[in-house]
Structures are given as C-alpha cells and as structure tokens.
Write a protein that holds these residues in place. Sequence first.
Motif, PDB file in Angstrom:
ATOM      1  N   ARG A 470      74.533 -43.285-111.056  1.00 41.62           N
ATOM      2  CA  ARG A 470      75.364 -43.249-112.265  1.00 41.62           C
ATOM      3  C   ARG A 470      76.736 -42.626-111.997  1.00 41.62           C
ATOM      4  N   ILE A 471      76.761 -41.506-111.272  1.00 42.64           N
ATOM      5  CA  ILE A 471      78.037 -40.819-111.054  1.00 42.64           C
ATOM      6  C   ILE A 471      78.934 -41.620-110.111  1.00 42.64           C
ATOM      7  N   ILE A 472      78.336 -42.316-109.122  1.00 46.32           N
ATOM      8  CA  ILE A 472      79.119 -43.178-108.227  1.00 46.32           C
ATOM      9  C   ILE A 472      79.772 -44.305-109.026  1.00 46.32           C
ATOM     10  N   ASP A 473      79.048 -44.839-109.969  1.00 48.36           N
ATOM     11  CA  ASP A 473      79.542 -45.951-110.780  1.00 48.36           C
ATOM     12  C   ASP A 473      80.539 -45.468-111.827  1.00 48.36           C
ATOM     13  N   ASP A 474      80.144 -44.461-112.613  1.00 50.87           N
ATOM     14  CA  ASP A 474      80.976 -44.024-113.748  1.00 50.87           C
ATOM     15  C   ASP A 474      82.253 -43.317-113.317  1.00 50.87           C
ATOM     16  N   SER A 475      82.256 -42.703-112.138  1.00 53.50           N
ATOM     17  CA  SER A 475      83.453 -41.977-111.689  1.00 53.50           C
ATOM     18  C   SER A 475      84.511 -42.897-111.098  1.00 53.50           C
ATOM     19  N   GLY A 476      84.180 -44.143-110.851  1.00 55.14           N
ATOM     20  CA  GLY A 476      85.116 -45.081-110.243  1.00 55.14           C
ATOM     21  C   GLY A 476      85.055 -45.102-108.731  1.00 55.14           C
TER      22      GLY A 476
END
Length: 599
Positions: A470-476
């Motif tokens: 999730r953080i890899i995706d949502d952070s850009g």
Amino acid sequence: MLGTPSYHALAAMAVTVAMFIGFARGRMAVEIVSLLTIAVIAVGLYFFPLPGTGPTEGLALAFAGFGHYALVTICALMIMGRGLVVTGALDPAAKLLERVFKTNQQLGLLVSLVLAFALSMAVNDTPVLVLLLPIFVQLAARGGLPASKTLIPLNAAVLIGGMATTIGTSTNVLVVSIARDLGMPQMSVFHFTPIVAVAALVALPYLWLIAPRMLGDNRTTAAVAPRRFHTRLRVTENSVMNGRELAEMLPRLPSEIEFHDAPPGLLKPMQRLAMSAPHEALEEAIRTLRGEAAPGWVLDRINRRASADRLDVLVVEMTVTGDSRLISRTLPTSGIADLYGVAVIGIHRPQRVIGGREEYSEGGDLRIAEGDVLLVMGIEPDLAAFARGDSLLRLEGARELPRRSKAVLAFGIMVGSVGTASIGLLPIAISALAGAILMFVTGCVKFDRVGRALSAKVIVLVAASIAIGRIIDDSGAADWLGQALAQGLQHLSPAAVLAAIMLFVTLLTNFASNATAATVGTPIAFAIAQRLGLPAEPLILAVLFGCNLCYATPIAYQTNMLIMAEGSYEFRDYIRTGVPLVILMVIVLSVTLALTYGL
C-alpha cells in the motif's frame, strides 16, 4: 524528464529495503521484523501523513493488513487444510503418491511437479497448493522426502502453471483486462501457453534436481530409532485377514511391520498375531487389516463416549513407573479396560530383547515391567484417570486419531470451496471463508484447536507485506520507478527491453503485490511499446509473466506464505532457490517472446 521522488516515496523505498535486509540477514525473527515494519509505517504516517490524508488514515493504511481479504483467505485455507488432515481425507492420495515415492523418490517428485503444473493451468494457484500441501506434509511424516525439500519446488511449479493461461491467476485476468481497456484485442485462454511451456521445460528440471539440494532438512535430526510397540492383533469376522494367508497381506502393510511366530495356513477368526512396529505403522496396520489390538467392546465404548462428549480420541504413550500395580501383570489380567475405559494397543520394552520365558504368561501375553512404554487409546478424561490411578508417567506427543467418519464431508467442503473459486462463481476469499466456517460447523475442525492450523508468523508477515504494498503504491514510489525504467530502455535491444520490463515487474511483485505490479506495469509497458515502436502484446506479456515470477521472497504471493510454516522455511531459503529461478525464467521467457514475435 524524470523528476525527484517525493519524500514519502523515498521513505517507502527505504522501509522496503530495510525490511528486505532484516529478513535476509535472519538475525531477528520474521515476526519481529514484520511488526517493526508495520510500526514504522504507522508512526511515520501518523506524524507525516500522505498528501490529502490525516493521521488516522495513515494508521488505517498501516494496520489494514490485519483485516485484509488476503489474510482472511490464507487463514481460512489453513483451517480447511487442517480439516483434511485431522479427518484423514487425504490418506488415499497420500498412499498413492507414497507408492510412487517408494518406487523412486526422484520419480515421485517429478510426477508431483508435473501434476501441480498441469492442475494450476485451469485452477487458481492457491486452491491447488492447498489441496497438495497436506498430502506432502503427510508423505514427509510417512518417511518420504522432508517437506522442506519439496514444498518450495512444488509451490514454484504451481506458480509456473498458473502463468500459462489467462485464467490461471487473478493477476493474469487483471493484466489482460487492463490491456483490453488500453485497446488491445482479447486474448484467448491458451493464447500464450506455448511460450510458458517452453520455459517450464527448463524450469521443471531445476525444481526437480537442483532446488531440493539447496534446501535443508526440517525433520528431527536426533538419531534415535522410533519405539517399536509389541501387540497381538486379533483376527475378526470382518477382517481382511479372515480366510487368507498372512503372506498375502504383507505387501499391503508398512515395511516396518514385523510378525513373530506367524501361524501357517489360512487365518481364522479369534486367532491372534504377535507383531511389532513403530506407533504410526502399527496404527496403519490395524486400520488396513481391520483387526483388533484391544477388545472390541472397549474400542466401541471409546468411540461412543468420544461422540457423545464431542471429544477427540487420542493415542498417547505412558511409561510404567516402579510404583505401578501393573508390574508383572499382563494386559488381560490388568483390568485396565474395565477400570478406566481405555485400550492399550501396544507395549514397548526399552533396551531389552523380548523373548525370555519369564516375560510371557502361559497364554502368550507379555508381562508388563517397570520402564515399559504403553501405547494407550482413549479420551482425555479417561487417559488422565488411568495415568493417575496406575502410577504412569505420560510422555509428550499425544496424537489425535483422524475423525474418519467426517473425511468425506471435509473433502466435499474443500472441493466445493475450491470449485466455486475456480470457475469464478465466488471470489477465493468468500469461498475459503465459507469453507472454514463449514469445517467448524460440521465438527471437522474443533474451534478450540484452531490455533494448531494457523501460523502467527504467517499472519504478521502477510499484514506487513500488505502495508508495504500500500505505501509503495500510495506514496508514488511505484510510479516513479516506472518512469525511471521507461527512460532507461530507449537504447536497448527488444529482447533486453522485454527482460528489463519483466525484471522491474518481478521486483514490484516480490516486494509490493501482484496487483500493484499489474496496475503499474501494464500501462507503462504499453507506453514504452508506443515510444519505441514495438508491438504492445509481447511487452504486455512480459508484465504478465513478471507478475508471476514471485519466487524470491515469502511476501511475494500468498502461497509462498502458506508453505512457510510447514516447510520451516527462512527468508533466505526463498532467496537461495528463487533468485536463480527468476533469472532462468526471465532469460528463457524474454528470448522466447522475442523469437515468437519476430523482434
């Protein structure tokens, strides 16, 4: 021009790399590294929220894995797998594969790999592995190859098979759907199967001959011979021995069985055969021959009480102490069955050779001595009363007898759950959860024993991997990595472009998720094809294949986590066997794609 990644993207990549290093070094337990990863993400997003979000939304992202459908699916599948084991539903399949493995272990492993590959072409990867996993665990317990040497190769064969069709995995469906939305024609089910078949011809020999040698043995290393229990098996009217010679029965029995002073000629009801064997082999012989190692009335009584009180029938080992009243008595004269309602089905005598005349009664029964180990069957309250009343020391390792009356029911639940997910009637999360609930409702799995089916290590690892994805995706971070890749491919050959795209997507799928890799990689591959003037289809297939090359880490796919506990695997085991396989598959698939499409 490629811009600078945001601070959140840099932090996400740093946390991912730190988690990987923590897993790879192995100095801290997987559970600790996973929980630390979740904690760092939670604290970081609480004090430094993502743009447009608040602190509490960051906490929700960090802890979302504990309520994620993937974790629910994995736990439900573990419970259903437990149901198959405790009911003995997989015993026939295990015995069939056991015969192949006894003929030749290498041949048995090859047959299993090919079977796993073929099944996963039409059935979703996860249900296929869930069906095969308990079988191989049982094979290891029966003396076959250790689970640690078979489960990673088996899992990889399942994943390769799932790559071969558009319906093999949900990720394949996602990539093909995104490609169609981008304007590409619909691919048929077996559109790219020949390409994967070529890669499988190279990968399967690696999984068969090389990967098992790179993995350790998770069996107990103590060089202690198993206890051999002596018993007298009674021929009954319904026994398969009735009216046959003993020699006719021997091929159907475990090799560890030994008969002593076997009677010649045809066997008749009420005859008793002196035999010895280790615990599990003795139970299998009793079940196969349908004989009685204890009076029939006490066995019936045990089963009735277990059914009425909803208790499991246990088989435990108990040592005779010097204060026991049983010393110098035989089983018929001990009154054990009348007093306690338990059945002694075997006696082990350590460090002595049985055969002296003083050790037997006139009826041929063994006299109990101090230090003997009794193999006792019964329900828990009666076993405790027996140990307490006759001064016995209960040893560790009580074994539940399979609830065979529910074997067909458990198998039906599993087939129904797998079937509805395979044909797309229900998502795997819903069908697996429904199957787990049915296992509880029908009594195939006892709710108070559910802890034996679940692995805490797998649970926190799944939660951490979902948070990382999730953080890899949502952070850009994923978008930035994709843009960097697009700029670096302009001067490479087509085969190298395919390999680079595949490796990029493989990196994402092994550290983020298949869905992230598919949703990020597919549009990037389409854009690269247009920029470089290449046909889009081979680049899209490079993304699809890369999404399935998830062998190098346990967090890459849920089946990797399912085998982790049963195989006693460490993070480094996945790296050791998975990285060479990824490199092998990338080379073969890239060259095959380039040749197939004339690039």
